[in-house]
Design an enzyme around this catalytic site. Structure first.
Site, PDB file in Angstrom:
ATOM      1  N   GLN A 189     -28.107  63.989 -17.075  1.00  0.00           N
ATOM      2  CA  GLN A 189     -27.091  64.759 -17.816  1.00  0.00           C
ATOM      3  C   GLN A 189     -26.587  65.938 -16.968  1.00  0.00           C
ATOM      4  O   GLN A 189     -25.393  66.199 -16.889  1.00  0.00           O
ATOM      5  CB  GLN A 189     -27.706  65.254 -19.133  1.00  0.00           C
ATOM      6  CG  GLN A 189     -26.707  65.897 -20.077  1.00  0.00           C
ATOM      7  CD  GLN A 189     -25.728  64.874 -20.652  1.00  0.00           C
ATOM      8  OE1 GLN A 189     -25.974  63.675 -20.608  1.00  0.00           O
ATOM      9  NE2 GLN A 189     -24.610  65.364 -21.161  1.00  0.00           N
TER      10      GLN A 189
ATOM     11  N   THR B  54     -48.974  43.238 -13.177  1.00  0.00           N
ATOM     12  CA  THR B  54     -48.552  44.094 -12.062  1.00  0.00           C
ATOM     13  C   THR B  54     -49.291  43.644 -10.802  1.00  0.00           C
ATOM     14  O   THR B  54     -50.486  43.367 -10.865  1.00  0.00           O
ATOM     15  CB  THR B  54     -48.888  45.577 -12.370  1.00  0.00           C
ATOM     16  OG1 THR B  54     -48.202  45.938 -13.555  1.00  0.00           O
ATOM     17  CG2 THR B  54     -48.464  46.496 -11.238  1.00  0.00           C
TER      18      THR B  54
ATOM     19  N   GLU C 162     -49.855  49.909 -20.062  1.00  0.00           N
ATOM     20  CA  GLU C 162     -51.212  50.464 -20.269  1.00  0.00           C
ATOM     21  C   GLU C 162     -51.339  51.099 -21.658  1.00  0.00           C
ATOM     22  O   GLU C 162     -52.036  52.101 -21.844  1.00  0.00           O
ATOM     23  CB  GLU C 162     -51.596  51.401 -19.120  1.00  0.00           C
ATOM     24  CG  GLU C 162     -51.556  50.649 -17.794  1.00  0.00           C
ATOM     25  CD  GLU C 162     -52.434  51.173 -16.704  1.00  0.00           C
ATOM     26  OE1 GLU C 162     -53.353  51.949 -16.991  1.00  0.00           O
ATOM     27  OE2 GLU C 162     -52.213  50.774 -15.535  1.00  0.00           O
TER      28      GLU C 162
HETATM   29  N1  CAA Z   1     -64.487  52.653 -23.028  1.00  0.00           N
HETATM   30  C1  CAA Z   1     -65.532  51.861 -23.420  1.00  0.00           C
HETATM   31  N2  CAA Z   1     -65.524  51.163 -24.587  1.00  0.00           N
HETATM   32  C2  CAA Z   1     -64.436  51.260 -25.361  1.00  0.00           C
HETATM   33  C3  CAA Z   1     -63.321  52.061 -25.019  1.00  0.00           C
HETATM   34  C4  CAA Z   1     -63.385  52.767 -23.800  1.00  0.00           C
HETATM   35  N3  CAA Z   1     -62.374  53.516 -23.394  1.00  0.00           N
HETATM   36  N4  CAA Z   1     -62.407  51.963 -26.005  1.00  0.00           N
HETATM   37  C5  CAA Z   1     -62.917  51.145 -26.942  1.00  0.00           C
HETATM   38  N5  CAA Z   1     -64.144  50.722 -26.544  1.00  0.00           N
HETATM   39  C6  CAA Z   1     -65.032  49.821 -27.249  1.00  0.00           C
HETATM   40  C7  CAA Z   1     -65.232  50.249 -28.694  1.00  0.00           C
HETATM   41  O1  CAA Z   1     -66.294  51.163 -28.831  1.00  0.00           O
HETATM   42  C8  CAA Z   1     -65.520  48.928 -29.371  1.00  0.00           C
HETATM   43  O2  CAA Z   1     -66.876  48.577 -29.133  1.00  0.00           O
HETATM   44  P1  CAA Z   1     -67.832  48.133 -30.362  1.00  0.00           P
HETATM   45  O3  CAA Z   1     -67.141  46.948 -30.985  1.00  0.00           O
HETATM   46  O4  CAA Z   1     -69.123  47.804 -29.704  1.00  0.00           O
HETATM   47  O5  CAA Z   1     -67.885  49.304 -31.290  1.00  0.00           O
HETATM   48  C9  CAA Z   1     -64.673  47.926 -28.587  1.00  0.00           C
HETATM   49  O6  CAA Z   1     -64.437  48.526 -27.315  1.00  0.00           O
HETATM   50  C10 CAA Z   1     -63.354  47.623 -29.258  1.00  0.00           C
HETATM   51  O7  CAA Z   1     -62.663  48.857 -29.411  1.00  0.00           O
HETATM   52  P2  CAA Z   1     -61.820  49.185 -30.693  1.00  0.00           P
HETATM   53  O8  CAA Z   1     -62.616  48.805 -31.934  1.00  0.00           O
HETATM   54  O9  CAA Z   1     -61.345  50.592 -30.601  1.00  0.00           O
HETATM   55  O10 CAA Z   1     -60.614  48.170 -30.569  1.00  0.00           O
HETATM   56  P3  CAA Z   1     -59.415  47.964 -31.569  1.00  0.00           P
HETATM   57  O11 CAA Z   1     -59.271  46.501 -31.639  1.00  0.00           O
HETATM   58  O12 CAA Z   1     -59.559  48.749 -32.811  1.00  0.00           O
HETATM   59  O13 CAA Z   1     -58.205  48.672 -30.841  1.00  0.00           O
HETATM   60  C11 CAA Z   1     -56.497  48.838 -29.167  1.00  0.00           C
HETATM   61  C12 CAA Z   1     -57.837  48.254 -29.619  1.00  0.00           C
HETATM   62  C13 CAA Z   1     -56.653  50.324 -28.959  1.00  0.00           C
HETATM   63  C14 CAA Z   1     -55.347  48.599 -30.092  1.00  0.00           C
HETATM   64  C15 CAA Z   1     -56.368  48.079 -27.868  1.00  0.00           C
HETATM   65  O14 CAA Z   1     -56.115  46.717 -28.186  1.00  0.00           O
HETATM   66  C16 CAA Z   1     -55.332  48.593 -26.972  1.00  0.00           C
HETATM   67  O15 CAA Z   1     -55.576  49.567 -26.259  1.00  0.00           O
HETATM   68  N6  CAA Z   1     -54.148  47.940 -26.955  1.00  0.00           N
HETATM   69  C17 CAA Z   1     -53.159  48.211 -25.967  1.00  0.00           C
HETATM   70  C18 CAA Z   1     -53.300  47.217 -24.849  1.00  0.00           C
HETATM   71  C19 CAA Z   1     -52.889  47.785 -23.555  1.00  0.00           C
HETATM   72  O16 CAA Z   1     -53.031  48.966 -23.289  1.00  0.00           O
HETATM   73  N7  CAA Z   1     -52.417  46.885 -22.679  1.00  0.00           N
HETATM   74  C20 CAA Z   1     -52.101  47.266 -21.374  1.00  0.00           C
HETATM   75  C21 CAA Z   1     -51.925  46.051 -20.543  1.00  0.00           C
HETATM   76  S1  CAA Z   1     -52.418  46.316 -18.882  1.00  0.00           S
HETATM   77  C22 CAA Z   1     -51.135  47.077 -18.128  1.00  0.00           C
HETATM   78  O17 CAA Z   1     -50.159  47.463 -18.706  1.00  0.00           O
HETATM   79  C23 CAA Z   1     -51.387  47.310 -16.688  1.00  0.00           C
HETATM   80  C24 CAA Z   1     -50.186  47.322 -15.857  1.00  0.00           C
HETATM   81  O18 CAA Z   1     -49.641  46.310 -15.551  1.00  0.00           O
HETATM   82  C25 CAA Z   1     -49.688  48.577 -15.288  1.00  0.00           C
END
Ligand code: CAA
Length: 382
Positions: A337, A159, A364
């Protein structure tokens, strides 16, 4: 005590955003959508109003106001032009807030100040062709050589890809260790090796530009590393939690626009000798829309308030986005609708709401990812 009243400052921000949207966004909104025109002039006015770095302290170029005020303003902008709302949301939540939370003073001075003032525009680049929901499965790689990184890869769905001056790029700095190998780099537009792909031709939010970006041997100074090597995924997810509150507000604005258009049309349109608003079928739709919109706003305000209080809000941000995006989709579909054949015509401006709403269930983090985050937080906490 729970107080649902806005402060005088919040009322002023709401009214300012509403007036701006009416005066500067409503004119030409259908044409900008139709021809996919980026709202460059409108963003200049938003910069003057302090809307591009709302939650950033004045010291760093922002307006120094709370997240609650930000979501109130964003709802007003989105109710008129959801394309402009996402540009605003990305700059505020994903770029400025990220730099404020993690940047060094030098980075803040050089990058955050002009971004928060709205003199520059930012982009956030996480996704790649093979990694969307599975965001850590990235291939873009930065190899450290001396005092710079050499960055190679392809990112997509960026974006503000074309219009931005600065892009936060997430990439690997170490391979084979999963998300612990991810880092965040500040990439300036115009550097050698960075090229921007064509503007995607999208179903909705057509005024915002979404592009692929290609990085070929880009030299990025090590001073542009955000936080530390390996902390990039945390940086990305923290920013996304805030971003999700912004996208929820965008969805809320779309839903509210759908309700307002529906009420107005239900009063004006007569069939079988009566205003269609007198029919139970229409009343039910309007009542459901209004109820869901209020519920979505409460979830958003709760998440925003928790963020302002410095309390955990990961789950609440995901709940707000999950719910509000569904409300936007349902309300905008019902709005079309209610408008019947007219709703399907571009000039009535309500089919755009339906097209714009859909992306709020995707970017997001899809709705399915929000459910995953919510469940994970609940299960983690027992
Ligand atoms: N704040 C700080 N730290 C965070 C956090 C947060 N909100 N959420 C997770 N973390 C940390 C976790 O504590 C973890 O740390 P540790 O390894 O030290 O414990 C680390 O980050 C990894 O987190 P997870 O283990 O929860 O990660 P996961 O791999 O299990 O899950 C997921 C990740 C939720 C699936 C993630 O990949 C995700 O959100 N996917 C979706 C991607 C997304 O939203 N993309 C959007 C693209 S950008 C966009 O769309 C913008 C635009 O153009 C408008």
């Amino acid at each position: 005590m729970i107080d649902f009243n806005l402060t005088d400052e919040q009322k002023l921000i709401r009214d300012t955003a509403r007036e701006f949207a009416k005066t500067h966004l409503a004119p030409g909104v259908i044409e900008r959508d139709d021809k996919a025109i980026f709202p460059a002039d409108q963003l200049k006015v938003m910069a003057d109003l302090g809307f591009m770095g709302m939650m950033i302290p004045e010291k760093w170029g922002g307006s120094g106001i709370d997240t609650c005020s930000y979501v109130i303003a964003l709802e007003e902008i989105a109710a008129v032009d959801a394309s402009t709302a996402v540009i605003m949301s990305v700059n505020n939540s994903l770029v400025c807030q990220l730099l404020y939370d993690w940047g060094t003073d030098e980075q803040k001075k050089k990058y955050l100040i002009p971004l928060a003032k709205g003199e520059n525009l930012g982009a956030y680049s996480l996704s790649e062709p093979q990694s969307g929901s599975d965001a850590s499965n990235m291939r873009t790689y930065a190899e450290r050589i001396g005092d710079h990184y050499v960055l190679n890869g392809t990112k997509n769905w960026v974006t503000n890809g074309q219009s931005s001056d600065v892009i936060i790029v997430f990439c690997l700095t170490a391979k084979g260790i999963g998300d612990k190998g991810i880092s965040a780099l500040i990439v300036e537009k115009g550097i050698k090796g960075l090229s921007i792909g064509k503007k995607e031709n999208k179903l909705g939010i057509r005024g915002s530009d979404t592009c692929e970006i290609y990085l070929k041997d880009c030299q990025i100074p090590i001073t542009n590393l955000i936080a530390e090597e390996g902390q990039g995924f945390k940086v990305a997810l923290k920013a996304l939690s805030g971003g999700r509150i912004g996208i929820a507000s965008q969805a809320l604005g779309i839903a509210r626009a759908a309700l307002n258009a529906s009420v107005s049309y239900a009063n004006d349109r007569h069939q079988f000798g009566r205003a269609i608003g007198e029919f139970g079928a229409i009343k039910n739709k309007i009542a459901n829309m209004a109820t869901e919109i209020d519920a979505a706003r409460l979830l958003i305000w709760k998440a925003a308030r928790l963020k302002d209080l410095g309390m955990p809000y990961i789950k609440e941000a995901s709940m707000a986005k999950l719910y509000a995006s569904g409300v936007a989709m349902r309300a905008s579909t019902e709005c079309v609708q209610i408008h019947g054949g007219y709703g399907y015509m571009q000039e009535y401006g309500v089919e755009r709401l339906m097209r714009d709403a859909k992306i709020t269930q995707i970017y997001e983090g899809t709705s399915e990812i929000q459910q995953l985050v919510i469940a994970k937080e609940l299960l983690k906490n027992g």
